[in-house]
Design a protein around this motif. Sequence first.
Motif, PDB file in Angstrom:
ATOM      1  N   ALA A 110       0.816  -1.204   0.000  1.00 11.63           N
ATOM      2  CA  ALA A 110       0.000   0.000   0.000  1.00 11.63           C
ATOM      3  C   ALA A 110       0.849   1.251   0.000  1.00 11.63           C
ATOM      4  O   ALA A 110       1.993   1.246   0.400  1.00 11.63           O
ATOM      5  N   SER A 111       0.262   2.352  -0.476  1.00 13.54           N
ATOM      6  CA  SER A 111       0.935   3.638  -0.418  1.00 13.54           C
ATOM      7  C   SER A 111       0.096   4.697   0.279  1.00 13.54           C
ATOM      8  O   SER A 111       0.583   5.772   0.546  1.00 13.54           O
ATOM      9  N   SER A 112      -1.156   4.407   0.598  1.00 11.34           N
ATOM     10  CA  SER A 112      -1.981   5.435   1.228  1.00 11.34           C
ATOM     11  C   SER A 112      -2.980   4.880   2.229  1.00 11.34           C
ATOM     12  O   SER A 112      -3.806   5.618   2.743  1.00 11.34           O
ATOM     13  N   GLN A 113      -2.946   3.604   2.496  1.00 13.66           N
ATOM     14  CA  GLN A 113      -3.914   3.028   3.409  1.00 13.66           C
ATOM     15  C   GLN A 113      -3.544   3.349   4.862  1.00 13.66           C
ATOM     16  O   GLN A 113      -2.379   3.453   5.203  1.00 13.66           O
ATOM     17  N   ASN A 114      -4.582   3.457   5.690  1.00 10.46           N
ATOM     18  CA  ASN A 114      -4.385   3.735   7.105  1.00 10.46           C
ATOM     19  C   ASN A 114      -4.161   2.410   7.837  1.00 10.46           C
ATOM     20  O   ASN A 114      -4.988   1.970   8.621  1.00 10.46           O
ATOM     21  N   VAL A 115      -3.018   1.768   7.565  1.00  9.75           N
ATOM     22  CA  VAL A 115      -2.750   0.455   8.141  1.00  9.75           C
ATOM     23  C   VAL A 115      -1.771   0.582   9.304  1.00  9.75           C
ATOM     24  O   VAL A 115      -0.947   1.502   9.351  1.00  9.75           O
ATOM     25  N   GLU A 116      -1.875  -0.343  10.246  1.00  5.18           N
ATOM     26  CA  GLU A 116      -0.939  -0.384  11.362  1.00  5.18           C
ATOM     27  C   GLU A 116       0.380  -0.977  10.900  1.00  5.18           C
ATOM     28  O   GLU A 116       0.400  -1.939  10.128  1.00  5.18           O
ATOM     29  N   ILE A 117       1.467  -0.427  11.371  1.00  3.97           N
ATOM     30  CA  ILE A 117       2.790  -0.884  10.972  1.00  3.97           C
ATOM     31  C   ILE A 117       3.286  -1.895  11.996  1.00  3.97           C
ATOM     32  O   ILE A 117       3.250  -1.644  13.202  1.00  3.97           O
ATOM     33  N   THR A 118       3.753  -3.023  11.516  1.00  2.00           N
ATOM     34  CA  THR A 118       4.171  -4.117  12.386  1.00  2.00           C
ATOM     35  C   THR A 118       5.626  -4.477  12.134  1.00  2.00           C
ATOM     36  O   THR A 118       6.193  -4.166  11.080  1.00  2.00           O
ATOM     37  N   TYR A 119       6.230  -5.166  13.107  1.00  2.00           N
ATOM     38  CA  TYR A 119       7.586  -5.672  12.926  1.00  2.00           C
ATOM     39  C   TYR A 119       7.628  -6.636  11.738  1.00  2.00           C
ATOM     40  O   TYR A 119       6.733  -7.468  11.563  1.00  2.00           O
TER      41      TYR A 119
ATOM     42  N   TRP B 106       1.625   3.025  15.860  1.00  2.00           N
ATOM     43  CA  TRP B 106       2.160   3.563  14.610  1.00  2.00           C
ATOM     44  C   TRP B 106       1.318   3.087  13.438  1.00  2.00           C
ATOM     45  O   TRP B 106       1.148   1.889  13.224  1.00  2.00           O
ATOM     46  N   LYS B 107       0.794   4.061  12.682  1.00  2.00           N
ATOM     47  CA  LYS B 107       0.045   3.781  11.460  1.00  2.00           C
ATOM     48  C   LYS B 107       0.677   4.522  10.289  1.00  2.00           C
ATOM     49  O   LYS B 107       1.440   5.465  10.469  1.00  2.00           O
ATOM     50  N   GLN B 108       0.298   4.084   9.111  1.00  2.00           N
ATOM     51  CA  GLN B 108       0.968   4.589   7.919  1.00  2.00           C
ATOM     52  C   GLN B 108       0.796   6.084   7.715  1.00  2.00           C
ATOM     53  O   GLN B 108       1.688   6.745   7.186  1.00  2.00           O
ATOM     54  N   ASN B 109      -0.338   6.638   8.105  1.00  2.00           N
ATOM     55  CA  ASN B 109      -0.592   8.053   7.831  1.00  2.00           C
ATOM     56  C   ASN B 109      -0.094   8.976   8.929  1.00  2.00           C
ATOM     57  O   ASN B 109      -0.312  10.180   8.866  1.00  2.00           O
ATOM     58  N   GLN B 110       0.576   8.454   9.959  1.00  2.00           N
ATOM     59  CA  GLN B 110       0.969   9.291  11.095  1.00  2.00           C
ATOM     60  C   GLN B 110       2.331   9.938  10.888  1.00  2.00           C
ATOM     61  O   GLN B 110       3.271   9.313  10.385  1.00  2.00           O
ATOM     62  N   ARG B 111       2.423  11.165  11.317  1.00  2.00           N
ATOM     63  CA  ARG B 111       3.692  11.892  11.307  1.00  2.00           C
ATOM     64  C   ARG B 111       4.533  11.390  12.483  1.00  2.00           C
ATOM     65  O   ARG B 111       4.025  11.286  13.606  1.00  2.00           O
ATOM     66  N   ILE B 112       5.784  11.100  12.225  1.00  2.00           N
ATOM     67  CA  ILE B 112       6.641  10.568  13.288  1.00  2.00           C
ATOM     68  C   ILE B 112       7.984  11.287  13.299  1.00  2.00           C
ATOM     69  O   ILE B 112       8.398  11.910  12.320  1.00  2.00           O
ATOM     70  N   ARG B 113       8.652  11.185  14.444  1.00  2.00           N
ATOM     71  CA  ARG B 113      10.072  11.507  14.552  1.00  2.00           C
ATOM     72  C   ARG B 113      10.790  10.255  15.031  1.00  2.00           C
ATOM     73  O   ARG B 113      10.205   9.420  15.734  1.00  2.00           O
ATOM     74  N   LEU B 114      12.048  10.139  14.665  1.00  2.00           N
ATOM     75  CA  LEU B 114      12.897   9.047  15.128  1.00  2.00           C
ATOM     76  C   LEU B 114      14.085   9.649  15.850  1.00  2.00           C
ATOM     77  O   LEU B 114      14.894  10.373  15.250  1.00  2.00           O
ATOM     78  N   GLN B 115      14.187   9.382  17.153  1.00  2.00           N
ATOM     79  CA  GLN B 115      15.269   9.940  17.957  1.00  2.00           C
ATOM     80  C   GLN B 115      16.312   8.865  18.230  1.00  2.00           C
ATOM     81  O   GLN B 115      15.997   7.800  18.766  1.00  2.00           O
ATOM     82  N   HIS B 116      17.548   9.153  17.873  1.00  2.00           N
ATOM     83  CA  HIS B 116      18.643   8.211  18.065  1.00  2.00           C
ATOM     84  C   HIS B 116      18.975   8.096  19.548  1.00  2.00           C
ATOM     85  O   HIS B 116      19.110   9.102  20.245  1.00  2.00           O
ATOM     86  N   ILE B 117      19.077   6.871  20.036  1.00  2.00           N
ATOM     87  CA  ILE B 117      19.248   6.652  21.474  1.00  2.00           C
ATOM     88  C   ILE B 117      20.605   7.129  21.968  1.00  2.00           C
ATOM     89  O   ILE B 117      20.708   7.846  22.976  1.00  2.00           O
ATOM     90  N   ASP B 118      21.678   6.773  21.303  1.00  2.00           N
ATOM     91  CA  ASP B 118      23.022   7.101  21.805  1.00  2.00           C
ATOM     92  C   ASP B 118      23.333   8.595  21.766  1.00  2.00           C
ATOM     93  O   ASP B 118      23.983   9.122  22.673  1.00  2.00           O
ATOM     94  N   THR B 119      22.902   9.298  20.712  1.00  2.00           N
ATOM     95  CA  THR B 119      23.289  10.702  20.543  1.00  2.00           C
ATOM     96  C   THR B 119      22.173  11.681  20.889  1.00  2.00           C
ATOM     97  O   THR B 119      22.452  12.873  21.101  1.00  2.00           O
ATOM     98  N   GLY B 120      20.939  11.220  20.925  1.00  2.00           N
ATOM     99  CA  GLY B 120      19.806  12.115  21.140  1.00  2.00           C
ATOM    100  C   GLY B 120      19.369  12.854  19.893  1.00  2.00           C
ATOM    101  O   GLY B 120      18.429  13.655  19.943  1.00  2.00           O
ATOM    102  N   GLY B 121      20.032  12.606  18.757  1.00  2.00           N
ATOM    103  CA  GLY B 121      19.705  13.316  17.526  1.00  2.00           C
ATOM    104  C   GLY B 121      18.439  12.789  16.871  1.00  2.00           C
ATOM    105  O   GLY B 121      18.145  11.599  16.907  1.00  2.00           O
ATOM    106  N   TYR B 122      17.676  13.697  16.262  1.00  2.00           N
ATOM    107  CA  TYR B 122      16.485  13.320  15.508  1.00  2.00           C
ATOM    108  C   TYR B 122      16.863  13.117  14.036  1.00  2.00           C
ATOM    109  O   TYR B 122      17.616  13.924  13.470  1.00  2.00           O
ATOM    110  N   LEU B 123      16.321  12.054  13.432  1.00  2.00           N
ATOM    111  CA  LEU B 123      16.561  11.822  12.005  1.00  2.00           C
ATOM    112  C   LEU B 123      16.037  13.015  11.220  1.00  2.00           C
ATOM    113  O   LEU B 123      14.880  13.412  11.365  1.00  2.00           O
TER     114      LEU B 123
END
Length: 216
Positions: free
Chosen positions: A29-38, A156-173
């Motif tokens: 999918a490219s636009s579905q409101n689906v849950e993201i899984t491992y 976490w779902k496909q349409n949600q805005r997210i940030r990813l914070q790096h654990i060791d440095t605290g930096g955001y992607l």
Amino acid sequence: MAMGFFALSVFLYLGLSLDDSSPSSASAASSQNVEITYGSVLKLMHERTKFRLHSHDVPYGSGSGQQSVTGFPNVDDANSYWIVRPVPGTSAKQGDTITSGTIIRFQHMKTRKWMHSHLHASPISGNLEVSCFGGESESDTGDYWRLMIEGSGNIWKQNQRIRLQHIDTGGYLHSHDKKYQRIAGGQQEVCGVREKRADNVWLAAEGIYLPVTESK
């Protein structure tokens, strides 16, 4: 284009040895409101520029010299696929949903290395370098990222805005409009910055989204 994407999706899916699921139960999918899984395979899109998080077997010419990570302008490049993985030692398994605050890893599908960061300076802006490192049996805490969902919702779902914070440095992607001129010409820098900015928001885009594992 649609048929090409479908064929690529099936190829990617079958190449991942996805234990208990079948191609018919996964969501390409490219636009579905689906849950993201491992175990899902996806592209991360930089919200403002629409470039996809990308890597290929080209090392940085400075800093760590590890495999480079960039932002790529084209939607259909296979080097922009990442597999969502748990960190070692957790009870998380393929098909489990992922909640805000969870520490996860991203494995580059083509090279099998992990999205990584550290204190080396990024080539263009001098922020925290983001690279690809390790392999199937080689991973460390430099590969750990905390999922942070922006706005409402905890899963976490496909349409949600997210940030990813790096654990060791605290930096955001993070990414921006600054682009490479030579080896990765036209691709933009991806780095880490230690404060929240408009340019460190991402969304899950194209991908193979594995169905949620039902509790027994």
